[in-house]
Design a protein around this motif. Sequence first.
Motif, PDB file in Angstrom:
ATOM      1  N   GLN A  27       2.787  -6.591  27.330  1.00 45.93           N
ATOM      2  CA  GLN A  27       3.949  -7.307  27.856  1.00 45.93           C
ATOM      3  C   GLN A  27       5.223  -6.485  27.667  1.00 45.93           C
ATOM      4  N   LYS A  28       5.384  -5.899  26.479  1.00 50.35           N
ATOM      5  CA  LYS A  28       6.580  -5.084  26.216  1.00 50.35           C
ATOM      6  C   LYS A  28       6.602  -3.836  27.098  1.00 50.35           C
ATOM      7  N   LEU A  29       5.439  -3.257  27.349  1.00 50.30           N
ATOM      8  CA  LEU A  29       5.386  -2.084  28.222  1.00 50.30           C
ATOM      9  C   LEU A  29       5.716  -2.446  29.668  1.00 50.30           C
ATOM     10  N   MET A  30       5.327  -3.642  30.107  1.00 47.86           N
ATOM     11  CA  MET A  30       5.671  -4.087  31.461  1.00 47.86           C
ATOM     12  C   MET A  30       7.180  -4.224  31.626  1.00 47.86           C
ATOM     13  N   GLU A  31       7.848  -4.655  30.560  1.00 46.48           N
ATOM     14  CA  GLU A  31       9.296  -4.841  30.607  1.00 46.48           C
ATOM     15  C   GLU A  31      10.064  -3.531  30.441  1.00 46.48           C
ATOM     16  N   ALA A  32       9.399  -2.514  29.927  1.00 41.00           N
ATOM     17  CA  ALA A  32      10.081  -1.249  29.640  1.00 41.00           C
ATOM     18  C   ALA A  32      10.292  -0.439  30.911  1.00 41.00           C
ATOM     19  N   ASP A  33      11.332   0.374  30.896  1.00 39.37           N
ATOM     20  CA  ASP A  33      11.557   1.268  32.025  1.00 39.37           C
ATOM     21  C   ASP A  33      10.816   2.586  31.774  1.00 39.37           C
ATOM     22  N   GLU A  34      10.929   3.491  32.715  1.00 36.14           N
ATOM     23  CA  GLU A  34      10.163   4.749  32.657  1.00 36.14           C
ATOM     24  C   GLU A  34      10.531   5.602  31.443  1.00 36.14           C
ATOM     25  N   SER A  35      11.806   5.635  31.066  1.00 31.62           N
ATOM     26  CA  SER A  35      12.212   6.469  29.925  1.00 31.62           C
ATOM     27  C   SER A  35      11.627   5.937  28.611  1.00 31.62           C
ATOM     28  N   LYS A  36      11.596   4.621  28.457  1.00 34.13           N
ATOM     29  CA  LYS A  36      10.997   4.058  27.245  1.00 34.13           C
ATOM     30  C   LYS A  36       9.489   4.290  27.220  1.00 34.13           C
ATOM     31  N   PHE A  37       8.864   4.244  28.393  1.00 42.54           N
ATOM     32  CA  PHE A  37       7.432   4.515  28.447  1.00 42.54           C
ATOM     33  C   PHE A  37       7.144   5.961  28.061  1.00 42.54           C
ATOM     34  N   GLN A  38       7.987   6.876  28.483  1.00 46.31           N
ATOM     35  CA  GLN A  38       7.818   8.279  28.102  1.00 46.31           C
ATOM     36  C   GLN A  38       7.967   8.453  26.592  1.00 46.31           C
ATOM     37  N   LEU A  39       8.935   7.758  26.003  1.00 50.51           N
ATOM     38  CA  LEU A  39       9.114   7.812  24.545  1.00 50.51           C
ATOM     39  C   LEU A  39       7.911   7.202  23.829  1.00 50.51           C
ATOM     40  N   ALA A  40       7.413   6.099  24.365  1.00 52.56           N
ATOM     41  CA  ALA A  40       6.247   5.453  23.752  1.00 52.56           C
ATOM     42  C   ALA A  40       5.019   6.348  23.855  1.00 52.56           C
ATOM     43  N   SER A  41       4.906   7.096  24.925  1.00 54.18           N
ATOM     44  CA  SER A  41       3.782   8.016  25.075  1.00 54.18           C
ATOM     45  C   SER A  41       3.868   9.182  24.099  1.00 54.18           C
ATOM     46  N   ALA A  42       5.067   9.489  23.651  1.00 51.93           N
ATOM     47  CA  ALA A  42       5.258  10.617  22.734  1.00 51.93           C
ATOM     48  C   ALA A  42       5.083  10.232  21.268  1.00 51.93           C
ATOM     49  N   VAL A  43       4.945   8.945  20.971  1.00 47.88           N
ATOM     50  CA  VAL A  43       4.789   8.507  19.580  1.00 47.88           C
ATOM     51  C   VAL A  43       3.451   9.000  19.056  1.00 47.88           C
ATOM     52  N   GLU A  44       3.477   9.631  17.883  1.00 47.95           N
ATOM     53  CA  GLU A  44       2.237  10.091  17.260  1.00 47.95           C
ATOM     54  C   GLU A  44       1.761   9.041  16.284  1.00 47.95           C
ATOM     55  N   PHE A  45       0.547   8.569  16.508  1.00 46.10           N
ATOM     56  CA  PHE A  45      -0.033   7.531  15.662  1.00 46.10           C
ATOM     57  C   PHE A  45      -0.859   8.157  14.546  1.00 46.10           C
ATOM     58  N   LYS A  46      -0.911   7.465  13.429  1.00 46.60           N
ATOM     59  CA  LYS A  46      -1.773   7.862  12.325  1.00 46.60           C
ATOM     60  C   LYS A  46      -3.161   7.275  12.577  1.00 46.60           C
ATOM     61  N   ASP A  47      -4.168   8.092  12.397  1.00 49.13           N
ATOM     62  CA  ASP A  47      -5.540   7.661  12.664  1.00 49.13           C
ATOM     63  C   ASP A  47      -6.056   6.833  11.489  1.00 49.13           C
ATOM     64  N   PRO A  48      -6.375   5.552  11.699  1.00 45.81           N
ATOM     65  CA  PRO A  48      -6.870   4.702  10.614  1.00 45.81           C
ATOM     66  C   PRO A  48      -8.159   5.212   9.976  1.00 45.81           C
ATOM     67  N   THR A  49      -9.026   5.842  10.762  1.00 45.00           N
ATOM     68  CA  THR A  49     -10.278   6.360  10.217  1.00 45.00           C
ATOM     69  C   THR A  49     -10.018   7.531   9.278  1.00 45.00           C
ATOM     70  N   THR A  50      -9.109   8.398   9.649  1.00 50.84           N
ATOM     71  CA  THR A  50      -8.757   9.528   8.785  1.00 50.84           C
ATOM     72  C   THR A  50      -8.159   9.035   7.481  1.00 50.84           C
ATOM     73  N   ILE A  51      -7.283   8.055   7.563  1.00 46.61           N
ATOM     74  CA  ILE A  51      -6.664   7.525   6.352  1.00 46.61           C
ATOM     75  C   ILE A  51      -7.702   6.836   5.480  1.00 46.61           C
ATOM     76  N   LEU A  52      -8.685   6.169   6.076  1.00 51.10           N
ATOM     77  CA  LEU A  52      -9.766   5.570   5.289  1.00 51.10           C
ATOM     78  C   LEU A  52     -10.560   6.642   4.551  1.00 51.10           C
ATOM     79  N   LEU A  53     -10.888   7.728   5.229  1.00 46.97           N
ATOM     80  CA  LEU A  53     -11.629   8.809   4.573  1.00 46.97           C
ATOM     81  C   LEU A  53     -10.825   9.432   3.440  1.00 46.97           C
TER      82      LEU A  53
END
Length: 111
Positions: A27-53
């Motif tokens: 829903q939030k992505l539908m409301e976002a414009d193209e620049s916010k989507f580009q920023l969201a695509s650039a976010v680096e996520f931490k891998d939960p499996t790696t952190i578990l290991l």
Amino acid sequence: MTQDKIDMYVMTNQKYLPAEKIVFIKQKLMEADESKFQLASAVEFKDPTTILLVSIFLGSLGIDRFMLGETGMGILKLLTLGCCGILTIIDWFSVQKKAKELNYNNLMLIL
């Protein structure tokens, strides 16, 4: 924002995010414009499996908490060897959820 782009983004990153909040993210992505989507695509996520290991093998040293940005708890686990192992065992069951929540919070800062 097109539905195809949003679906592709969610499918690509769903293992990094809490399952119960996927609908809200869409829903939030539908409301976002193209620049916010580009920023969201650039976010680096931490891998939960790696952190578990890391938690399984180095959790008593607090490295998993340092990776999640919880410096205080990381120092506590380091100095007490995971509170004699008790906090380490608790983290084995909760660290993946914490990583997903951290990723979700970082994404919501952008959106």
